[in-house]
Design an enzyme around this catalytic site. Structure first.
Site, mmCIF file in Angstrom:
data_model
loop_
_atom_site.group_PDB
_atom_site.id
_atom_site.type_symbol
_atom_site.label_atom_id
_atom_site.label_comp_id
_atom_site.label_asym_id
_atom_site.label_seq_id
_atom_site.Cartn_x
_atom_site.Cartn_y
_atom_site.Cartn_z
ATOM 1 N N ASP A 24 0.830 -1.209 0.000
ATOM 2 C CA ASP A 24 0.000 0.000 0.000
ATOM 3 C C ASP A 24 0.866 1.261 0.000
ATOM 4 O O ASP A 24 1.987 1.245 0.509
ATOM 5 C CB ASP A 24 -0.908 -0.025 1.247
ATOM 6 C CG ASP A 24 -2.103 0.903 1.102
ATOM 7 O OD1 ASP A 24 -2.322 1.424 -0.008
ATOM 8 O OD2 ASP A 24 -2.803 1.116 2.101
ATOM 9 N N HIS A 41 2.621 3.083 -8.983
ATOM 10 C CA HIS A 41 2.484 1.656 -9.271
ATOM 11 C C HIS A 41 3.689 1.151 -10.071
ATOM 12 O O HIS A 41 4.174 0.048 -9.850
ATOM 13 C CB HIS A 41 1.186 1.375 -10.034
ATOM 14 C CG HIS A 41 -0.053 1.743 -9.257
ATOM 15 N ND1 HIS A 41 -0.221 1.420 -7.932
ATOM 16 C CD2 HIS A 41 -1.183 2.413 -9.622
ATOM 17 C CE1 HIS A 41 -1.400 1.880 -7.517
ATOM 18 N NE2 HIS A 41 -1.988 2.493 -8.510
ATOM 19 N N LEU A 135 11.109 -20.970 -4.459
ATOM 20 C CA LEU A 135 10.265 -19.976 -3.792
ATOM 21 C C LEU A 135 8.918 -19.934 -4.522
ATOM 22 O O LEU A 135 8.885 -19.909 -5.755
ATOM 23 C CB LEU A 135 10.941 -18.613 -3.839
ATOM 24 C CG LEU A 135 10.395 -17.545 -2.895
ATOM 25 C CD1 LEU A 135 11.486 -16.537 -2.547
ATOM 26 C CD2 LEU A 135 9.211 -16.794 -3.459
HETATM 27 C C1 FPP Z 1 -1.961 0.026 -3.287
HETATM 28 O O1 FPP Z 1 -1.486 1.356 -3.298
HETATM 29 C C2 FPP Z 1 -1.413 -0.706 -4.419
HETATM 30 C C3 FPP Z 1 -2.147 -1.304 -5.399
HETATM 31 C C4 FPP Z 1 -3.623 -1.293 -5.431
HETATM 32 C C5 FPP Z 1 -1.504 -1.966 -6.544
HETATM 33 C C6 FPP Z 1 -0.261 -2.754 -6.240
HETATM 34 C C7 FPP Z 1 0.442 -2.989 -7.516
HETATM 35 C C8 FPP Z 1 1.774 -2.963 -7.689
HETATM 36 C C9 FPP Z 1 2.742 -2.801 -6.591
HETATM 37 C C10 FPP Z 1 2.335 -3.088 -9.049
HETATM 38 C C11 FPP Z 1 2.055 -4.324 -9.802
HETATM 39 C C12 FPP Z 1 2.483 -5.564 -9.150
HETATM 40 C C13 FPP Z 1 2.774 -6.704 -9.814
HETATM 41 C C14 FPP Z 1 2.920 -7.942 -9.022
HETATM 42 C C15 FPP Z 1 2.961 -6.756 -11.270
HETATM 43 P P1 FPP Z 1 -2.547 2.550 -3.382
HETATM 44 O O2 FPP Z 1 -2.717 2.917 -4.813
HETATM 45 O O3 FPP Z 1 -3.797 2.143 -2.682
HETATM 46 O O4 FPP Z 1 -1.811 3.676 -2.621
HETATM 47 P P2 FPP Z 1 -2.488 4.837 -1.756
HETATM 48 O O5 FPP Z 1 -3.101 4.182 -0.542
HETATM 49 O O6 FPP Z 1 -1.332 5.709 -1.394
HETATM 50 O O7 FPP Z 1 -3.506 5.525 -2.615
#
Ligand code: FPP
Length: 252
Positions: A24, A41, A135
């Site tokens: 997050d 992201h 893994l």
């Molecule tokens: C939460 O941060 C993150 C996500 C909803 C997406 C996670 C995706 C990645 C790390 C990239 C792709 C991963 C792979 C495995 C290819 P948020 O957007 O909710 O952050 P915020 O709380 O600051 O708004």
């Protein structure tokens, strides 16, 4: 699941066998830099690589990452599209390397909602890496813990319609064996970055006895040192599984 923590006391070691992470803070990381949320992201994918390497070095056997929840479809369309593109690009780019490194990749969640190209790539990546055992990397995508319990229940009643007339015969393992990660041990360590302290419908059945670690660090900033700090904290935990400290001392 190999061992259920509510039925049997699993073995505890200093290094967690199964680590699960809610990644997050990507959006906030980007916003603080006056960048679009999607830039967070993109940087988040680099953090995935670092953490995977760190877990490999440490001897973690299972790493499960929450990449997209059932609820994330509520985000702006542009952000959802970028996330999907990122999954596709990352799979295309990384699967060869993962295979060489002995990583078995699996994706869990309701994949029927994804476009056919992505579903095909996921299937191909899972097949290509299916013999690996160094893994086990699992990506939870369009995943929700309640969805998982519901699909396990439906699956069970389809397999055993007789149980509808005899519900007292239903056991914990009948359900846990049908959860989408039934092949993995229950998580030892849960990490959530970005400062929020909630489970957000991730693996709600399996987290019954998991140690919960929350850090304010945003996911794109989560590095080898951050992972080490989480492991150090984990090693200091007394995992009692319902027992008292005195009982635990005697058993050691
Ligand atoms: C939460 O941060 C993150 C996500 C909803 C997406 C996670 C995706 C990645 C790390 C990239 C792709 C991963 C792979 C495995 C290819 P948020 O957007 O909710 O952050 P915020 O709380 O600051 O708004």
């Amino acid at each position: 699941m190999s061992v259920s923590s509510t039925q049997v006391i699993p073995e505890s070691t200093d290094v967690p066998r199964h680590v699960v992470i809610i990644m997050d803070g990507n959006g906030r990381w980007a916003t603080r830099r006056f960048l679009p949320r999607t830039a967070g992201h993109v940087r988040g994918v680099q953090a995935v690589r670092r953490v995977l390497e760190g877990c490999g070095r440490k001897g973690v056997k299972y790493l499960t990452l929450f990449a997209f929840s059932s609820e994330n479809w509520r985000r702006p369309q542009e952000e959802v599209s970028l996330l999907m593109r990122l999954f596709v690009q990352t799979l295309e780019k990384e699967v060869g390397k993962l295979d060489e490194q002995g990583v078995r990749l699996r994706v869990v969640g309701d994949l029927s909602a994804f476009e056919p190209k992505l579903q095909g790539l996921i299937k191909a990546a899972e097949q290509r890496t299916c013999a690996n055992d160094r893994l086990h990397l699992t990506i939870a995508a369009n995943y929700g813990g309640r969805w998982d319990i519901l699909q396990a229940t439906r699956h069970l009643l389809r397999d055993r319609p007789d149980l509808a007339q005899n519900p007292d015969a239903i056991t914990e393992s009948m359900l846990s064996d049908r959860l989408s990660m039934a092949w993995a041990p229950e998580p030892d360590l849960f990490i959530r970055t970005g400062g929020e302290q909630r489970v957000s419908n991730f693996l709600i059945w399996q987290l019954a006895y998991t140690e919960m670690y929350f850090t304010p660090t945003f996911w794109p900033d989560f590095d080898a040192a951050s992972l080490e700090a989480a492991f150090t904290w984990y090693a200091s935990r007394e995992r009692r599984f319902g027992r008292t400290s005195e009982q635990l001392e005697k058993s050691n």
